[in-house]
Write an enzyme that holds these catalytic residues in place. Sequence first.
Site, PDB file in Angstrom:
ATOM      1  N   HIS A 118       2.824  28.205  63.539  1.00 29.86           N
ATOM      2  CA  HIS A 118       4.224  29.086  63.420  1.00 29.86           C
ATOM      3  C   HIS A 118       5.131  27.968  63.485  1.00 29.86           C
ATOM      4  CE1 HIS A 118       2.807  33.450  63.396  1.00 29.86           C
ATOM      5  NE2 HIS A 118       2.247  33.025  62.514  1.00 29.86           N
TER       6      HIS A 118
ATOM      7  N   GLU B 238       8.005  27.929  65.900  1.00 29.09           N
ATOM      8  CA  GLU B 238       8.181  27.880  67.215  1.00 29.09           C
ATOM      9  C   GLU B 238       6.996  27.270  67.941  1.00 29.09           C
ATOM     10  OE1 GLU B 238       9.371  32.058  65.835  1.00 29.09           O
ATOM     11  OE2 GLU B 238       8.075  30.760  65.567  1.00 29.09           O
TER      12      GLU B 238
ATOM     13  N   CYS C 262       6.628  35.685  67.060  1.00 36.32           N
ATOM     14  CA  CYS C 262       5.386  36.448  67.250  1.00 36.32           C
ATOM     15  C   CYS C 262       5.007  36.583  68.806  1.00 36.32           C
ATOM     16  CB  CYS C 262       4.071  35.869  66.381  1.00 36.32           C
ATOM     17  SG  CYS C 262       3.500  34.419  66.886  1.00 36.32           S
TER      18      CYS C 262
ATOM     19  N   CYS D  66       3.731  33.003  70.096  1.00 40.21           N
ATOM     20  CA  CYS D  66       4.926  32.122  70.192  1.00 40.21           C
ATOM     21  C   CYS D  66       5.908  32.657  71.089  1.00 40.21           C
ATOM     22  CB  CYS D  66       5.819  32.005  68.923  1.00 40.21           C
ATOM     23  SG  CYS D  66       4.980  30.913  67.554  1.00 40.21           S
TER      24      CYS D  66
END
Length: 261
Positions: free
Chosen positions: A190, A192, A218, A221
């Site tokens: 992801h 992040e 999420c 993260c």
Amino acid sequence: MLKLEKYQNYVIDSIRNPLEVETLRIKEDFILISMEAPDKLRFKRIKKRARENDPKTFKDFLFYEAQEESKINTHQQVNICQKMADFTLHNKGILKKFYEQIDSFLKKKLFKQIRPSWDEYFLEIARVAASRSNCMKRKVAAIIIKDKRIISTGYNGTPRKTKNCNEGGCPRCNNLADSGTNLEECFCSHAEENAITQAAYHGISLQNSLLYSTFSPCLICAKMIINAGIKEVVYNSDYPLAEISLNLLKEAQIKVRSLKE
């Protein structure tokens, strides 16, 4: 038809119908300026201009002016457009005063509207970074800020030195799995996650930094954000199943702000 490109400035004149104004209002930075002058002064200027099809008498001039004020909404309605203007300039013939009006308009309206806030500035940079994503399903980016300075960036996609997602590198994304399913097959990191690991890769501390993301984080993260020492998260759009991660961030006393469009 003219296509208005992003990041370009345009001047459009001869707007004569409110429907034109409403269409242009879709652009958030659109500004409508009305230019006004007394009828007799305008007629004097027309006579000086001396174009072939210009009205020859003041009576003719007023007749043509009346045609600009139709009651039919698909016809010319300059009078209504003038009322919709964001700013009116009065061009009565004294250039110094006219220039003073323009300066006032630029300071009060135009410059204030064009210059973005820090949040808008950093989120726009994040949106540009998202265009680098190689993910088949969703393009996301995150940037990490400290003292109004970018210290790390990341966008979603497969790990370095592996096949890009859009080249078949991620089984889950290329099978177009439903949101929240087959996560064990996803090879993509992801945004992040990548921003945080990029900082670690280059030995940059994230303590008390601020993270801007085009989507809310999420759960994985969110845990990385907490443990990295990031103090604030600003996001633009809601990530699916985001409520639990946002609650965790708040429990960890990390400030969370949503700047949805």
